[in-house]
Design a protein around this motif. Structure first.
Motif, PDB file in Angstrom:
ATOM      1  N   ASP A 113     -14.759   7.134   6.375  1.00 26.20           N
ATOM      2  CA  ASP A 113     -15.513   6.486   7.452  1.00 26.20           C
ATOM      3  C   ASP A 113     -16.261   5.320   6.833  1.00 26.20           C
ATOM      4  OD1 ASP A 113     -16.492   5.934   9.910  1.00 26.20           O
ATOM      5  OD2 ASP A 113     -17.822   7.655  10.070  1.00 26.20           O
ATOM      6  N   ASP A 114     -16.751   4.402   7.647  1.00 28.04           N
ATOM      7  CA  ASP A 114     -17.490   3.272   7.111  1.00 28.04           C
ATOM      8  C   ASP A 114     -18.664   2.925   8.014  1.00 28.04           C
ATOM      9  OD1 ASP A 114     -16.232   2.157   9.267  1.00 28.04           O
ATOM     10  OD2 ASP A 114     -15.313   0.490   8.200  1.00 28.04           O
ATOM     11  N   THR A 115     -19.560   2.133   7.462  1.00 34.22           N
ATOM     12  CA  THR A 115     -20.716   1.613   8.175  1.00 34.22           C
ATOM     13  C   THR A 115     -20.950   0.189   7.692  1.00 34.22           C
ATOM     14  OG1 THR A 115     -23.060   2.000   8.692  1.00 34.22           O
ATOM     15  CG2 THR A 115     -22.338   2.514   6.462  1.00 34.22           C
ATOM     16  N   THR A 116     -21.944  -0.463   8.239  1.00 32.11           N
ATOM     17  CA  THR A 116     -22.206  -1.848   7.841  1.00 32.11           C
ATOM     18  C   THR A 116     -22.903  -1.891   6.482  1.00 32.11           C
ATOM     19  OG1 THR A 116     -24.303  -1.809   9.046  1.00 32.11           O
ATOM     20  CG2 THR A 116     -22.361  -2.638  10.217  1.00 32.11           C
ATOM     21  N   VAL A 145     -19.297  -7.320   5.807  1.00 27.22           N
ATOM     22  CA  VAL A 145     -19.378  -6.370   4.694  1.00 27.22           C
ATOM     23  C   VAL A 145     -19.347  -4.956   5.259  1.00 27.22           C
ATOM     24  CG1 VAL A 145     -20.765  -5.564   2.749  1.00 27.22           C
ATOM     25  CG2 VAL A 145     -20.653  -8.012   3.282  1.00 27.22           C
ATOM     26  N   HIS A 146     -18.502  -4.118   4.672  1.00 29.43           N
ATOM     27  CA  HIS A 146     -18.360  -2.735   5.103  1.00 29.43           C
ATOM     28  C   HIS A 146     -18.686  -1.815   3.933  1.00 29.43           C
ATOM     29  CE1 HIS A 146     -16.217  -4.006   8.784  1.00 29.43           C
ATOM     30  NE2 HIS A 146     -15.686  -4.925   7.988  1.00 29.43           N
ATOM     31  N   ALA A 147     -19.412  -0.747   4.228  1.00 27.26           N
ATOM     32  CA  ALA A 147     -19.714   0.289   3.237  1.00 27.26           C
ATOM     33  C   ALA A 147     -18.909   1.524   3.606  1.00 27.26           C
ATOM     34  CB  ALA A 147     -21.202   0.599   3.214  1.00 27.26           C
ATOM     35  N   ILE A 171     -18.103  16.232   7.479  1.00 29.19           N
ATOM     36  CA  ILE A 171     -18.469  16.255   6.062  1.00 29.19           C
ATOM     37  C   ILE A 171     -18.489  14.842   5.480  1.00 29.19           C
ATOM     38  CG2 ILE A 171     -17.697  18.619   5.664  1.00 29.19           C
ATOM     39  CD1 ILE A 171     -15.100  17.537   4.574  1.00 29.19           C
ATOM     40  N   CYS A 172     -17.637  13.956   5.995  1.00 27.98           N
ATOM     41  CA  CYS A 172     -17.654  12.570   5.521  1.00 27.98           C
ATOM     42  C   CYS A 172     -18.833  11.813   6.124  1.00 27.98           C
ATOM     43  CB  CYS A 172     -16.342  11.884   5.862  1.00 27.98           C
ATOM     44  SG  CYS A 172     -16.184  10.219   5.193  1.00 27.98           S
ATOM     45  N   GLU A 173     -19.149  12.091   7.394  1.00 33.41           N
ATOM     46  CA  GLU A 173     -20.292  11.431   8.013  1.00 33.41           C
ATOM     47  C   GLU A 173     -21.603  11.867   7.364  1.00 33.41           C
ATOM     48  OE1 GLU A 173     -20.234  11.919  12.193  1.00 33.41           O
ATOM     49  OE2 GLU A 173     -18.443  10.689  12.489  1.00 33.41           O
TER      50      GLU A 173
END
Length: 606
Positions: free
Chosen positions: A316-319, A341-343, A518-520
């Motif tokens: 998963d990703d976030t900003t 940009v993605h984290a 679990i990834c979140e």
């Protein structure tokens, strides 16, 4: 009159300015009585459409008039609060009825629920229970909740003295010589010789505090001859001759507090200065950077190779924020050259271990997964878990594509119904109750410690019929036009039905999970750093931070002492560089036991 004359004299107001001033005072007084939020009005889509029709036809009853007046009052109150910046996002969510799922659950247990069976009995061991037994059933007319069971051995709120494994242990022996030799002094007084035997020792804990980084000062006396001007300096103690200025624990503390705790380097500098042990932020970065180059980078390369060969990958990703990219975006002449940009957080299960990898760059989660899978050498099937976003689907070669098992997060689909839930909504309540039974079945499998094959058979036996019934019922709601497809409920139903095959892979594939929770949970590590330190300055700095957080979180999940682990890595830098695969969190202790003498790392920083 007196008030007006004073204002006219002091501020030289005109007549209309005085009128405006009076109106403002009156409006402030009227608004002072409106600080209390008006009564919340909740209308369903059907009720709102009916009200609009009555307004157009000018056929309002007394109840409609009260409703319209309430809406007008609420609108005026909302405008006034927004103009004064008195509303927060949380307050707005409360006003419009958006609550967390936990807040919607009833705190009081229904009397009839006492007869309903809950989870497996805590008094009965998991091994004594039949794994084929039916899951616990709850009242379908209520939101399904798990009632916590009180355990007097665990729920006392106190920490056991044996949990302080990070404290240095000092064994205190008896002062009595008879006890030291193994005889009872009380019996010796009566001329009786009796042996004593060992029982569980008594543990006492004494805690103390120090700055994040502290040290010692040594003052070496120095003299000079009055005739020949020869200088003499007191010798340095032998134990300090090979001691570096910055110990391994100093670097470890910086890594843990900055990257895992989200404490910025500048704030650490401030705290150290106030503690009387100055440590510049630039020096902190130099220490961490040298540790990354010499030790952490080889370990991350090994972890990436192992993660690429994992049997199940969650991502998963976030900003993210990198000042270098923001600066490039401002200079870009073509909008196509602007990148966000993605984290990304990637969790891989490989050989019974969980490997966490974090990456902050311009790649989305799907592209980052593609880059990771380029190093894959395993011929096993690849199972991925993510949400249904289009950017989470990576591109891969045909050979790997044929072995790719896609699973999507059922929790995301469920969350769309949770957001629409309100008291008395039987349709959504039924959907949530049915999904809750699916999660209860999965929890039952975990409590019984079933393997993947047993878990699959259990879900096929107890969950397949429930999911098939839900699918048919949702299709009928749309087919017989009981739910408008363009409504929020219709969109939630279509989202679920459109992705039904990938959301229900746990009914067909061994080891398939229900959701990506679990990834979140792991991605919160990136969010915590972003909230604390706000941004990275360069992409290289981001790569250092990602590597540190990856190694720290992987070690933390392996339940090793991260402080001891990082210190050990610095004390055996050359060995780590030679064989990094032997210094992973789950095998470094075995490797350490085979070594004789450590080779400490010396940090040269002015």
């Amino acid at each position: 009159d007196r008030l007006l004359s004073v204002h006219a004299q002091n501020f030289r107001l005109k007549i209309h300015d005085i009128i405006i001033f009076i109106n403002k005072i009156l409006s402030d007084k009227s608004m002072s009585h409106q600080n209390k939020a008006p009564k919340q009005i909740i209308l369903s889509a059907k009720e709102a459409n009916a009200l609009k029709d009555r307004v157009k036809k000018n056929k309002l009853n007394a109840k409609d008039l009260d409703l319209v007046l309430g809406l007008i009052s609420f609108n005026l109150w909302l405008q006034e609060r927004l103009s004064r910046a008195k509303l927060t996002i949380k307050r707005l969510q409360q006003l419009f009825g958006f609550k967390r799922e936990s807040a919607k659950k009833s705190k009081k247990k229904d009397k009839g629920s006492e007869n309903d069976s809950s989870d497996a009995s805590p008094d009965k061991p998991a091994g004594d229970q039949e794994i084929t037994s039916d899951p616990p059933e709850d009242n379908r007319n209520q939101m399904l909740t798990k009632v916590p069971q009180w355990d007097s051995d665990k729920n006392h709120g106190r920490t056991s003295a044996r949990d302080y494994i990070g404290c240095e242990l000092t064994c205190v022996d008896f002062e009595n010589k008879l006890l030291q030799s193994g005889y009872c002094p009380a019996c010796a007084e009566h001329q009786t010789e009796a042996r004593v035997y060992s029982v569980e020792p008594m543990l006492l804990i004494f805690l103390e505090s120090k700055p994040l980084i502290s040290g010692e000062r040594y003052e070496l006396k120095k003299v000079r001859c009055s005739i020949c001007q020869t200088s003499f300096t007191a010798p340095l103690p032998e134990r300090l001759k090979d001691r570096p200025k910055y110990s391994p624990g100093c670097v470890t503390t910086l890594c843990i507090h900055h990257y895992y705790g989200g404490l910025p380097f500048k704030r650490i500098e401030m705290l150290q200065h106030l503690s009387g042990v100055p440590l510049a932020d630039a020096t902190q970065y130099d220490l961490v950077k040298q540790f990354y180059i010499s030790t952490v980078q080889p370990l991350i390369d090994v972890l990436r190779q192992k993660a690429a060969n994992g049997t199940a990958l969650f991502f998963d990703d976030t900003t993210g924020r990198i000042l270098e990219q923001i600066s490039q975006n401002k200079k870009a002449a073509n909008p196509k050259h602007i990148s966000s940009v993605h984290a990304t957080a990637l969790l891989s299960e490989q050989e019974g271990h969980r490997i966490y990898l974090f990456d902050t760059n311009t790649l989305t989660a799907g592209k980052q997964l593609s880059a990771t899978l380029n190093d894959r050498t395993s011929d096993d099937d690849l199972m991925t878990m993510s949400d249904a976003s289009a950017r989470n689907f990576p591109t891969m070669n045909d050979e790997l594509l044929a072995r790719w098992v896609i699973t999507l997060c059922l929790s995301h689909a469920r969350r769309k119904f949770v957001e629409l839930f309100s008291e008395g909504d039987q349709v959504i309540q039924f959907i949530l109750n049915l999904m809750a039974r699916i999660y209860q079945n999965d929890r039952h499998c975990k409590e019984q410690q079933l393997n993947d094959t047993q878990r699959l058979h259990y879900h096929q036996q107890h969950s397949a019929s429930l999911m098939e019934s839900l699918k048919n019922w949702l299709n009928n709601l749309l087919l017989f036009k009981e739910v408008e497809p363009n409504s929020r409920l219709g969109e939630a139903i279509i989202y679920l039905l459109k992705r039904w095959h990938w959301l229900t892979q746990f009914l067909r594939v061994e080891g398939a999970r229900l959701d990506n929770n679990i990834c979140e949970q792991a991605i919160k590590i990136l969010i915590r750093y972003r909230k604390g330190s706000l941004f990275y300055r360069t992409f290289y700095g981001a790569s250092i931070g990602d590597a540190m957080m990856s190694l720290l979180h992987t070690a933390a999940h392996a339940q090793v002492n991260i402080f001891d682990y990082f210190n050990t890595l610095q004390q055996h830098t050359q060995a780590v560089q030679a064989t990094p695969e032997q210094w992973l969190p789950w095998n470094y202790k075995e490797t350490l036991a085979t070594l004789n003498e450590p080779t400490p790392m010396t940090v040269n920083t002015s």
